[in-house]
Scaffold this active site. Sequence first.
Site, PDB file in Angstrom:
ATOM      1  N   ILE A  48      77.569   7.619 105.128  1.00  0.00           N
ATOM      2  CA  ILE A  48      76.775   6.443 104.790  1.00  0.00           C
ATOM      3  C   ILE A  48      75.721   6.308 105.883  1.00  0.00           C
ATOM      4  O   ILE A  48      76.028   6.471 107.062  1.00  0.00           O
ATOM      5  CB  ILE A  48      77.663   5.175 104.755  1.00  0.00           C
ATOM      6  CG1 ILE A  48      78.971   5.433 103.982  1.00  0.00           C
ATOM      7  CG2 ILE A  48      76.901   3.984 104.201  1.00  0.00           C
ATOM      8  CD1 ILE A  48      78.830   5.789 102.539  1.00  0.00           C
ATOM      9  N   GLU A  49      74.507   5.983 105.495  1.00  0.00           N
ATOM     10  CA  GLU A  49      73.428   6.042 106.489  1.00  0.00           C
ATOM     11  C   GLU A  49      73.642   5.112 107.667  1.00  0.00           C
ATOM     12  O   GLU A  49      73.107   5.348 108.744  1.00  0.00           O
ATOM     13  CB  GLU A  49      72.070   5.761 105.833  1.00  0.00           C
ATOM     14  CG  GLU A  49      71.922   4.334 105.355  1.00  0.00           C
ATOM     15  CD  GLU A  49      70.470   4.006 104.995  1.00  0.00           C
ATOM     16  OE1 GLU A  49      69.786   4.889 104.498  1.00  0.00           O
ATOM     17  OE2 GLU A  49      70.067   2.866 105.222  1.00  0.00           O
ATOM     18  N   SER A  50      74.445   4.079 107.496  1.00  0.00           N
ATOM     19  CA  SER A  50      74.694   3.162 108.609  1.00  0.00           C
ATOM     20  C   SER A  50      75.533   3.822 109.706  1.00  0.00           C
ATOM     21  O   SER A  50      75.750   3.227 110.757  1.00  0.00           O
ATOM     22  CB  SER A  50      75.395   1.904 108.095  1.00  0.00           C
ATOM     23  OG  SER A  50      76.564   2.269 107.392  1.00  0.00           O
TER      24      SER A  50
END
Lengths: 250, 290
Positions: A49-51
């Site tokens: 997930i990009e976070s």
Amino acid sequence: MRALPREILVVEGARQIRDGDVVIVGTGLPLLAATFAQRTHAPQARLVIESGVVFPRVVPTPISVVDPRLMNGASRHGSLFEALGGLVQRGLVQTGFLGGAQIDRYANINSTWVAGKRLPGSGGANDIASHCATVVILTDHERRRFPQRCDYVTSPGFLDGPGHRAKAGLPALKVKVITDLCVMEATDSALRVTGLMPGATLDAVRNNTGFTPEAAETLGTVMPPSAAELKLLREVLDPACVYFPERKNQ
Amino acid sequence: MTDKRMSADDVAAQVRDGMTVGIGGWGSRRKPMSLVRALLRTDVRDLTVVSFGGPDVGLLCQAGKVRKVVYGFVSLDSIALDPHFRAAREAGSLEIAEYDEGMCLAGLRAAAHRLPFMPIRAGLSSDVLTINPDLRTITSPYDPDDVVVAMPPLTLDVALVHLNAADQLGNAQYLGPDAYFDDLFCMAAKESYVSCERIVPTEELTATAPVQSLLLSRMFVTGVVESPGSAHFTSCAPDYGRDESFQRHYVASAREPAAWAEFERQFLSGSEDDYQAAVRAFDERPAVAL
């Protein structure tokens, strides 16, 4: 029970994930597709997930990339800097899922502005389109979404055509666009229809596309989900009809 | 899923002549000492070692394993200098790339992020540019008056790190006050090996510690070695602190060839188990009036 077109779209999206693949997904339909894949044919699919969440076992159904349900059982809770720099740019994530307001015939994506209307913007989409080997685009099929040329290129597909990506210093890319009408694919060329959703016709696809896509000689039909798959999608992954509000009217 | 457990000697066997090896930890803290000791037992040579250096660097230099050291400092923390490293450095037998710490970080970051260099202001106008003539500066494309150092990537063939706990898949956790830069070392490396105090089931890693303590994702880990006490004599908080008395003994022995020969015989001539047994015997030695 018959699957809705967008449900088939999500299931076909999930089928693009092979067991063990490293895949970057945002929220929305891509996350739903990835979660579906993890619970069916690809239990070892490794989500990023990009976070900065690395390899979670997603609990249905997160509403944003900072939802704790998206962090369950993660192997690492790093940063966006690490996810987009150390994983995506480094080339360790094979497949990325994207959406967009416009997808043009060379698979460039616009998620920034259309005809003076501001949209949310790139997010991590440009990073993903620049570095992943495969990009899967899930979107509703509307004519305005598929122009000849994007008003603004947020995320590069094949830019102005064959060879342009390499000239720009970007690695090779394979794109698959899955809509509620069809599947289109391309590798360094214009998008081409390779499959139809159940009940859809090539004419319907072309009438709803701003450019005129070529079609494969034999067009397969996308397999709808089985009863068990549909049950998983509806009862476990989206019981509140967050992703498929159209189900409420059924 | 893959079971990545292996022995320290399995790890050492992956390290071949001429490779660039990054070693995690910091000074004399949480160093993968059992992996370093396993390297001492091999015939490998001509290594380039990248390290926020401590006794790992000293031991490898003394054993003739090292062609080049890339570092920001080499220190034993409570004792300023590592005598072996100092001796090798002063004898001129080593190639060195001596940078600033921040520059080392920038180099690791460039490697981890697949970038040709990382701009950094540290190093400007200092002799770091004189002693490293390969190091270039770059003018900002936005401001012709703004010149920065273009730190090249420190790409590692192998990273060796030590953490408190791991699972057999290679997810690894630090429980002490500082992560150091072990995650960055692993991300900058083609293959990474982690030794740890204990291998536990995956769920146990986060049963009593937050998910943020998972420093290494299995994505970056090739092999895991369970080896309690193996950061000795460096610290591995909260499992144990630095063995100060042993570190003093290491330094005192290193200063004098006969004493070092005895140190090697006593501690470095056998397996890791032999080392740990010799350390226990050292701890139990009767006090001698000086």
